[in-house]
Design a protein around this motif. Sequence first.
Motif, PDB file in Angstrom:
ATOM      1  N   SER A   1       0.825  -1.212   0.000  1.00  7.99           N
ATOM      2  CA  SER A   1       0.000   0.000   0.000  1.00  7.99           C
ATOM      3  C   SER A   1       0.857   1.260   0.000  1.00  7.99           C
ATOM      4  O   SER A   1       0.567   2.223  -0.707  1.00  7.99           O
ATOM      5  CB  SER A   1      -0.927  -0.016   1.223  1.00  7.99           C
ATOM      6  OG  SER A   1      -1.676   1.168   1.300  1.00  7.99           O
ATOM      7  N   ILE A   2       1.921   1.259   0.800  1.00  5.93           N
ATOM      8  CA  ILE A   2       2.810   2.423   0.861  1.00  5.93           C
ATOM      9  C   ILE A   2       3.455   2.669  -0.495  1.00  5.93           C
ATOM     10  O   ILE A   2       3.521   3.796  -0.988  1.00  5.93           O
ATOM     11  CB  ILE A   2       3.894   2.224   1.941  1.00  5.93           C
ATOM     12  CG1 ILE A   2       3.262   2.243   3.329  1.00  5.93           C
ATOM     13  CG2 ILE A   2       4.969   3.311   1.843  1.00  5.93           C
ATOM     14  CD1 ILE A   2       4.201   1.847   4.442  1.00  5.93           C
ATOM     15  N   PHE A   3       3.914   1.592  -1.114  1.00  5.15           N
ATOM     16  CA  PHE A   3       4.572   1.713  -2.413  1.00  5.15           C
ATOM     17  C   PHE A   3       3.588   2.217  -3.473  1.00  5.15           C
ATOM     18  O   PHE A   3       3.896   3.135  -4.243  1.00  5.15           O
ATOM     19  CB  PHE A   3       5.147   0.362  -2.815  1.00  5.15           C
ATOM     20  CG  PHE A   3       6.208   0.432  -3.884  1.00  5.15           C
ATOM     21  CD1 PHE A   3       6.424   1.570  -4.635  1.00  5.15           C
ATOM     22  CD2 PHE A   3       7.004  -0.673  -4.129  1.00  5.15           C
ATOM     23  CE1 PHE A   3       7.409   1.618  -5.614  1.00  5.15           C
ATOM     24  CE2 PHE A   3       7.998  -0.635  -5.100  1.00  5.15           C
ATOM     25  CZ  PHE A   3       8.194   0.505  -5.842  1.00  5.15           C
ATOM     26  N   LYS A   4       2.411   1.622  -3.505  1.00  5.35           N
ATOM     27  CA  LYS A   4       1.436   1.981  -4.540  1.00  5.35           C
ATOM     28  C   LYS A   4       0.994   3.431  -4.438  1.00  5.35           C
ATOM     29  O   LYS A   4       0.730   4.091  -5.444  1.00  5.35           O
ATOM     30  CB  LYS A   4       0.218   1.058  -4.458  1.00  5.35           C
ATOM     31  CG  LYS A   4      -0.726   1.222  -5.653  1.00  5.35           C
ATOM     32  CD  LYS A   4      -1.824   0.184  -5.650  1.00  5.35           C
ATOM     33  CE  LYS A   4      -2.691   0.340  -6.896  1.00  5.35           C
ATOM     34  NZ  LYS A   4      -3.784  -0.667  -6.931  1.00  5.35           N
ATOM     35  N   LYS A   5       0.935   3.960  -3.214  1.00  2.00           N
ATOM     36  CA  LYS A   5       0.531   5.354  -3.018  1.00  2.00           C
ATOM     37  C   LYS A   5       1.671   6.333  -3.284  1.00  2.00           C
ATOM     38  O   LYS A   5       1.456   7.539  -3.315  1.00  2.00           O
ATOM     39  CB  LYS A   5       0.019   5.550  -1.581  1.00  2.00           C
ATOM     40  CG  LYS A   5      -1.310   4.864  -1.304  1.00  2.00           C
ATOM     41  CD  LYS A   5      -1.724   5.044   0.145  1.00  2.00           C
ATOM     42  CE  LYS A   5      -3.030   4.319   0.440  1.00  2.00           C
ATOM     43  NZ  LYS A   5      -3.408   4.420   1.867  1.00  2.00           N
TER      44      LYS A   5
ATOM     45  N   GLY B   1      20.642   3.869  -5.037  1.00  4.56           N
ATOM     46  CA  GLY B   1      21.229   3.099  -6.126  1.00  4.56           C
ATOM     47  C   GLY B   1      22.072   1.951  -5.609  1.00  4.56           C
ATOM     48  O   GLY B   1      22.059   0.848  -6.170  1.00  4.56           O
ATOM     49  N   LEU B   2      22.784   2.184  -4.513  1.00  5.13           N
ATOM     50  CA  LEU B   2      23.609   1.126  -3.915  1.00  5.13           C
ATOM     51  C   LEU B   2      22.740   0.029  -3.304  1.00  5.13           C
ATOM     52  O   LEU B   2      23.054  -1.163  -3.431  1.00  5.13           O
ATOM     53  CB  LEU B   2      24.531   1.728  -2.853  1.00  5.13           C
ATOM     54  CG  LEU B   2      25.578   2.709  -3.384  1.00  5.13           C
ATOM     55  CD1 LEU B   2      26.315   3.393  -2.234  1.00  5.13           C
ATOM     56  CD2 LEU B   2      26.563   2.012  -4.314  1.00  5.13           C
ATOM     57  N   PHE B   3      21.649   0.431  -2.640  1.00  5.75           N
ATOM     58  CA  PHE B   3      20.711  -0.568  -2.096  1.00  5.75           C
ATOM     59  C   PHE B   3      20.181  -1.452  -3.234  1.00  5.75           C
ATOM     60  O   PHE B   3      20.119  -2.678  -3.107  1.00  5.75           O
ATOM     61  CB  PHE B   3      19.524   0.108  -1.411  1.00  5.75           C
ATOM     62  CG  PHE B   3      19.854   0.880  -0.165  1.00  5.75           C
ATOM     63  CD1 PHE B   3      20.865   0.479   0.698  1.00  5.75           C
ATOM     64  CD2 PHE B   3      19.127   2.025   0.175  1.00  5.75           C
ATOM     65  CE1 PHE B   3      21.150   1.182   1.859  1.00  5.75           C
ATOM     66  CE2 PHE B   3      19.404   2.734   1.330  1.00  5.75           C
ATOM     67  CZ  PHE B   3      20.422   2.319   2.173  1.00  5.75           C
TER      68      PHE B   3
ATOM     69  N   ALA C   1      15.159  -3.797   8.271  1.00  9.76           N
ATOM     70  CA  ALA C   1      16.340  -4.303   8.989  1.00  9.76           C
ATOM     71  C   ALA C   1      16.668  -5.723   8.534  1.00  9.76           C
ATOM     72  O   ALA C   1      17.842  -6.084   8.369  1.00  9.76           O
ATOM     73  CB  ALA C   1      16.108  -4.255  10.492  1.00  9.76           C
ATOM     74  N   ASP C   2      15.635  -6.536   8.322  1.00  5.55           N
ATOM     75  CA  ASP C   2      15.848  -7.902   7.823  1.00  5.55           C
ATOM     76  C   ASP C   2      16.421  -7.871   6.415  1.00  5.55           C
ATOM     77  O   ASP C   2      17.360  -8.613   6.097  1.00  5.55           O
ATOM     78  CB  ASP C   2      14.521  -8.660   7.836  1.00  5.55           C
ATOM     79  CG  ASP C   2      14.648 -10.039   7.191  1.00  5.55           C
ATOM     80  OD1 ASP C   2      15.323 -10.902   7.779  1.00  5.55           O
ATOM     81  OD2 ASP C   2      14.081 -10.227   6.096  1.00  5.55           O
ATOM     82  N   LEU C   3      15.891  -7.001   5.562  1.00  2.00           N
ATOM     83  CA  LEU C   3      16.397  -6.859   4.197  1.00  2.00           C
ATOM     84  C   LEU C   3      17.858  -6.419   4.209  1.00  2.00           C
ATOM     85  O   LEU C   3      18.686  -6.958   3.455  1.00  2.00           O
ATOM     86  CB  LEU C   3      15.555  -5.829   3.434  1.00  2.00           C
ATOM     87  CG  LEU C   3      16.062  -5.410   2.053  1.00  2.00           C
ATOM     88  CD1 LEU C   3      16.041  -6.596   1.093  1.00  2.00           C
ATOM     89  CD2 LEU C   3      15.231  -4.251   1.503  1.00  2.00           C
ATOM     90  N   ALA C   4      18.188  -5.454   5.065  1.00  2.00           N
ATOM     91  CA  ALA C   4      19.562  -4.947   5.154  1.00  2.00           C
ATOM     92  C   ALA C   4      20.537  -6.055   5.545  1.00  2.00           C
ATOM     93  O   ALA C   4      21.654  -6.128   5.021  1.00  2.00           O
ATOM     94  CB  ALA C   4      19.633  -3.794   6.158  1.00  2.00           C
TER      95      ALA C   4
ATOM     96  N   ILE D   1       9.886  -3.491   0.033  1.00  2.00           N
ATOM     97  CA  ILE D   1      10.311  -3.262   1.411  1.00  2.00           C
ATOM     98  C   ILE D   1      11.226  -2.039   1.485  1.00  2.00           C
ATOM     99  O   ILE D   1      11.069  -1.177   2.361  1.00  2.00           O
ATOM    100  CB  ILE D   1      11.034  -4.504   1.970  1.00  2.00           C
ATOM    101  CG1 ILE D   1      10.037  -5.653   2.164  1.00  2.00           C
ATOM    102  CG2 ILE D   1      11.724  -4.184   3.298  1.00  2.00           C
ATOM    103  CD1 ILE D   1      10.691  -6.994   2.470  1.00  2.00           C
ATOM    104  N   LEU D   2      12.185  -1.975   0.565  1.00  2.00           N
ATOM    105  CA  LEU D   2      13.105  -0.838   0.529  1.00  2.00           C
ATOM    106  C   LEU D   2      12.345   0.464   0.349  1.00  2.00           C
ATOM    107  O   LEU D   2      12.548   1.427   1.109  1.00  2.00           O
ATOM    108  CB  LEU D   2      14.102  -1.015  -0.626  1.00  2.00           C
ATOM    109  CG  LEU D   2      14.987   0.196  -0.946  1.00  2.00           C
ATOM    110  CD1 LEU D   2      15.897   0.532   0.218  1.00  2.00           C
ATOM    111  CD2 LEU D   2      15.794  -0.053  -2.228  1.00  2.00           C
ATOM    112  N   TYR D   3      11.468   0.506  -0.643  1.00  2.00           N
ATOM    113  CA  TYR D   3      10.764   1.749  -0.934  1.00  2.00           C
ATOM    114  C   TYR D   3       9.873   2.175   0.228  1.00  2.00           C
ATOM    115  O   TYR D   3       9.773   3.380   0.525  1.00  2.00           O
ATOM    116  CB  TYR D   3       9.923   1.611  -2.204  1.00  2.00           C
ATOM    117  CG  TYR D   3       9.286   2.922  -2.619  1.00  2.00           C
ATOM    118  CD1 TYR D   3       9.974   3.815  -3.448  1.00  2.00           C
ATOM    119  CD2 TYR D   3       8.024   3.293  -2.160  1.00  2.00           C
ATOM    120  CE1 TYR D   3       9.401   5.023  -3.808  1.00  2.00           C
ATOM    121  CE2 TYR D   3       7.457   4.502  -2.516  1.00  2.00           C
ATOM    122  CZ  TYR D   3       8.146   5.360  -3.343  1.00  2.00           C
ATOM    123  OH  TYR D   3       7.579   6.563  -3.688  1.00  2.00           O
ATOM    124  N   SER D   4       9.228   1.237   0.887  1.00  2.00           N
ATOM    125  CA  SER D   4       8.337   1.602   1.991  1.00  2.00           C
ATOM    126  C   SER D   4       9.119   2.268   3.121  1.00  2.00           C
ATOM    127  O   SER D   4       8.643   3.218   3.746  1.00  2.00           O
ATOM    128  CB  SER D   4       7.575   0.376   2.515  1.00  2.00           C
ATOM    129  OG  SER D   4       8.444  -0.531   3.169  1.00  2.00           O
TER     130      SER D   4
END
Length: 283
Positions: A14-18, A134-136, A87-90, A40-43
Amino acid sequence: MTSQTNRINKTIYSIFKKGSKTYYYSTIFFPKKVKRDVFILYSFLRKADDYVDQVPQDSEGFYQFRELYYQAKEGIKTGNIITDSFADLARRKNFEDKWIDAFLASMAMDITRSTYPDMNELLTYLYGSSEVVGLFMARIMDLPEESFPAARHLGRAMQYINFIRDIAEDIKLGRTYFPQNDLEEFNLTSLDEKQTKSNPEEFRGFMHKQLEIYKSWQKTAESGFHYIPYRYLIPIKTASDMYKWTARQIEIDPFVVYQRKVKPSAPKIVSNIFTNSIKLSLN
């Protein structure tokens, strides 16, 4: 567990789509696993940015959000799905701590700063607010470190065209994301619409210079596209193409930035995706 996972995914979705239409419609063409990580990153990025872009700013909310991330980084389950998921993604994708710290530092700068005297100081902000993105993305796509300079330039270029596009919006927030000495070069005291309309040729000259800066960074970014696998390159190139389209519209009439937010339509983005799919498959 399944229902909890679904709830988290729906919130992040939802966060990404908005948020950004260009990023959203481009990203949905990533393979499923990569797409989930990008969401996840974008949110996380979007949520942090929203705190400092509110009117009035929610600085307390931002600092609390930042603290939640640092708790999640230490393995504490904060209950905040955005910080916990990021944090999990990182951890999974081996994001460097200094990249995340730089992003959060640039967001904090939006609370304390409104102008930048020269490009060197602005580049400090741009590194944290966009180059690290870009690095992410490079780490999410498992690209080699040789791709990192180009990845940084792509993030920087996209952010800069956003600055150009959003001049009127940022003025309302009390911010100017351009070197003050560039304004002085064109005898502009501000980018307020009244000021620029009183000095139309000076404003056009100023905008031409900023668009040339964007183009030079974009060219460097594209020199690294060969590092990106075909399946990942389609959405990346599509987003890049849409920012180039935005730049062309503004170049035709720089004053359009005061009339509307120049953004490609969803059908235009999707059409470009399929065009890129065909072109890239033939290369």
